[in-house]
Write an enzyme that holds these catalytic residues in place. Structure first.
Site, PDB file in Angstrom:
ATOM      1  N   SER A 253      36.498  16.003  35.578  1.00 19.18           N
ATOM      2  CA  SER A 253      37.425  16.538  34.586  1.00 19.18           C
ATOM      3  C   SER A 253      36.814  16.368  33.207  1.00 19.18           C
ATOM      4  O   SER A 253      35.730  15.809  33.057  1.00 19.18           O
ATOM      5  CB  SER A 253      38.759  15.809  34.660  1.00 19.18           C
ATOM      6  OG  SER A 253      38.604  14.513  34.110  1.00 19.18           O
ATOM      7  N   LYS A 254      37.562  16.822  32.217  1.00 15.95           N
ATOM      8  CA  LYS A 254      37.108  16.755  30.822  1.00 15.95           C
ATOM      9  C   LYS A 254      36.649  15.351  30.414  1.00 15.95           C
ATOM     10  O   LYS A 254      35.782  15.198  29.567  1.00 15.95           O
ATOM     11  CB  LYS A 254      38.252  17.180  29.891  1.00 15.95           C
ATOM     12  CG  LYS A 254      38.363  18.671  29.758  1.00 15.95           C
ATOM     13  CD  LYS A 254      37.590  19.165  28.537  1.00 15.95           C
ATOM     14  CE  LYS A 254      37.310  20.637  28.577  1.00 15.95           C
ATOM     15  NZ  LYS A 254      35.985  21.003  29.003  1.00 15.95           N
TER      16      LYS A 254
END
Ligand code: GLU
Length: 485
Positions: A253-254
């Site tokens: 994820s980010k």
């Protein structure tokens, strides 16, 4: 043999995620490897989150990666339209068929009622699935509910006590118990079919033979299989590719860094490197080679060598791979990629002359071995652009304090002034000549000149620095240093 046909079916709700790019790539490689065809369609049934801009971003990113499709959105074909929302009329007869055969029914439960039911089941420790309140409504009951102004959804009637088997090409045999699957919505109250329904109609009508997609859709597959069976459609083969995890083994994820293809492109990763890297996230070649062109990937790709285990995104490996491609790509290409970064950093003016271009090319030539992605060049080339040389504390500063330094710089400046050409060749020969004339050698010879020209004790080859700076800049820098020591 059956004609292989695969598809990539992104929902246009954002950017192209690296996981999506890998799914597209695996489909593309599989099609090309097997002489099949590849289709791209847009699954935009989520009206609130879908946008045309996102569709365009996804299409551009796929093309940037070198992934092209034979049929679908943007290119057309015989099975269009290729956006779910433009296919509502195509879904309709199949919905009617399910309703007619009593495989589907109208459901009038409101959001609040469903929520209440779910909570009650959870409190009792039961599976919070839809209990089938509207399964057997009579015509009269339906009419009464309609009169209340309720807008129905349509649910699929899930058969009881059925084992749903999926022979997944990656995961092997996966079984689901139909009793765990509640009657699920196939058409929302606004009349738009949901993904699980649209996808099977599209895959069937578009003659898709293999559905290769992310593992997160495995849990949707039993519903889709039930729909295939109810409609009497032949099922495609399924292959669910494992998740991509971040270095801490949680879903990428980010938090772990860039997750969109676009971000990698913007930082100056080459598309071939990204493709090469993505291909090895979950697929392994027979040899332990690591650098593969698209053609080589096509020649070797097989679903048999796609792993069931999650792949871990290793940024250091991507950087290494990208640096390999940066080193070997045509110098003009790397220069063209570097120029926008240099402009953005204010190091280059908007319109550069052909001479300036050639000069930048020299810089790129000597720096490209030292960067993992193009944007990094900005932080490393100040020595060529800045008018003032700032001398680093420590080794650099110490090295110009030697008593030989003023004389050495004097001789060096004189040679530069006298040289017919201050180029790479001059830079390669000059140190030997000065050594012979002055007797100064080794570090005492190189270091003060390097520091006078760049302010730093380390960096690119001296002959590159000399050729890039050229006579005027060198003389100016030597003069400045001489006045300051
Ligand atoms: N539209 C889905 C997604 O973007 C893909 C579903 C599928 O491949 O069946 O995740």
């Amino acid at each position: 043999m059956q004609n292989i046909k695969v598809r990539f079916a992104p929902s246009p709700t954002g950017h192209l995620h690296i996981g999506g790019a890998r799914t597209a790539l695996f489909n593309y490689l599989f099609a090309k490897r097997n002489g099949g065809s590849f289709l791209v369609r847009i699954e935009d049934t989520d009206l609130n989150r879908s946008s045309y801009e996102s569709e365009q971003v996804i299409i551009n990113d796929l093309k940037w990666l070198g992934i092209y499709w034979d049929e679908g959105v943007d290119v057309g074909g015989n099975h269009g339209p290729y956006r779910s929302t433009e296919r509502i009329h195509i879904y309709k007869p199949y919905i009617d068929q399910l309703l007619k055969n009593k495989d589907a029914y109208y459901c009038y439960c409101t959001q609040e009622e469903l929520e209440k039911e779910r909570k009650l089941l959870e409190e009792k420790g039961d599976n919070p699935k839809y209990t089938g309140t509207c399964r057997d409504l009579t015509e009269e009951q339906r009419a009464a509910l309609e009169k209340e102004g309720r807008k129905p959804t349509i649910r699929f009637k899930v058969p009881e006590n059925k084992v749903i088997q999926i022979h997944d090409k990656v995961r092997g045999l996966v079984e689901f118990d139909s009793n765990g699957v509640g009657d699920f919505i196939i058409v929302k109250s606004d009349g738009i079919p949901v993904y699980n329904f649209a996808v099977i109609i599209d895959d069937y009508l578009m003659e898709i033979t293999h559905v290769i997609r992310a593992e997160e859709h495995l849990s949707n597959t039993p519903r889709q299989v039930l729909l295939y069976d109810a409609l009497g459609f032949t099922k495609p083969e399924f292959a669910h590719v494992s998740l991509i995890l971040g270095p801490d083994h949680t879903k990428m994820s980010k938090r772990h860094g860039s997750t969109w293809v676009e971000e990698y492109r913007d930082k100056g990763y080459l598309s071939e490197a990204v493709v090469n890297f993505l291909a090895l996230l979950g697929w392994s070649p027979e040899s332990d080679e690591e650098i593969f062109s698209m053609e080589q990937l096509i020649a070797q790709f097989s679903l048999e060598r796609v792993s069931k285990n999650p792949a871990v995104f290793d940024n250091a490996k991507l950087n290494w791979m990208n640096s390999q491609y940066i080193k070997t790509a045509p110098i003009e290409r790397i220069t063209d990629l570097a120029i926008p970064h240099l402009k953005k950093a204010g190091l280059l003016e908007e319109n550069i002359t052909p001479d300036k271009y050639e000069w930048v090319k020299k810089i790129v030539h000597c720096m490209r071995e030292r960067i993992s992605f193009i944007a990094e060049i900005v932080d490393k080339v100040g020595i060529f652009f800045n008018d003032q040389v700032e001398i680093e504390e420590g080794e650099a500063l110490d090295s110009i304090k030697g008593e030989q330094v003023p004389g050495l710089l004097e001789v060096f400046a004189q040679k530069v002034n006298e040289a017919p050409e201050v180029d790479e060749e001059f830079g390669k020969g000059i140190f030997k000549i000065i050594q012979k004339e002055t007797g100064i050698k080794g570090k005492a010879l190189f270091m003060p000149i390097r520091v006078a020209l760049t302010g730093q004790p380390h960096g690119p080859e001296m002959y590159d620095i000399i050729a890039i700076l050229g006579r005027d800049k060198i003389i100016k820098r030597i003069e400045t240093i001489k006045n300051n020591i």
